[in-house]
Design a protein around this motif. Structure first.
Motif, mmCIF file in Angstrom:
data_model
loop_
_atom_site.group_PDB
_atom_site.id
_atom_site.type_symbol
_atom_site.label_atom_id
_atom_site.label_comp_id
_atom_site.label_asym_id
_atom_site.label_seq_id
_atom_site.Cartn_x
_atom_site.Cartn_y
_atom_site.Cartn_z
ATOM 1 N N TRP A 13 76.660 -14.723 44.844
ATOM 2 C CA TRP A 13 75.801 -15.907 44.938
ATOM 3 C C TRP A 13 76.469 -16.970 45.804
ATOM 4 O O TRP A 13 75.842 -17.560 46.671
ATOM 5 N N GLU A 66 76.266 -16.160 49.444
ATOM 6 C CA GLU A 66 74.948 -16.415 50.009
ATOM 7 C C GLU A 66 74.665 -17.901 50.180
ATOM 8 O O GLU A 66 73.748 -18.280 50.899
ATOM 9 N N LYS A 111 78.248 -18.667 38.345
ATOM 10 C CA LYS A 111 77.603 -17.958 39.447
ATOM 11 C C LYS A 111 78.593 -16.936 40.004
ATOM 12 O O LYS A 111 79.789 -17.176 40.050
#
Length: 83
Positions: A28, A31, A24
């Motif tokens: 990402w 977030e 990831k």
């Protein structure tokens, strides 16, 4: 028989490489900061240095920098030292 063994070996090696963790991005992880903190903690405990560990660590660092408290200097600018 050699063909069956070769195909089986290829299939098993393909299946084993598919078991890895999906990488990831730092965005990402940014977030999903709570998951990033958990991943960072997990990586520190195990000593792993995977791409996910590095990306999660970077996201946590950026979050902590963005949310760091501002230093308070009080009246330091108003005080004049004795000469």
């Amino acid at each position: 028989m050699k063909i069956v063994a070769a195909i089986s070996t290829f299939f098993l090696s393909f299946m084993m490489t598919g078991c890895g963790e999906e990488t990831k991005s730092t965005v990402w992880w940014s977030e999903h900061i709570e998951q990033a903190k958990e991943k960072d903690s997990e990586c520190k405990k195990s000593g792993d240095d995977t791409d996910n560990c590095r990306n999660a660590r970077e996201a946590v660092f950026r979050y902590e920098q963005a949310h760091a408290p501002l230093p308070k200097f009080g009246d330091l600018l108003n005080e004049v030292p004795d000469k």
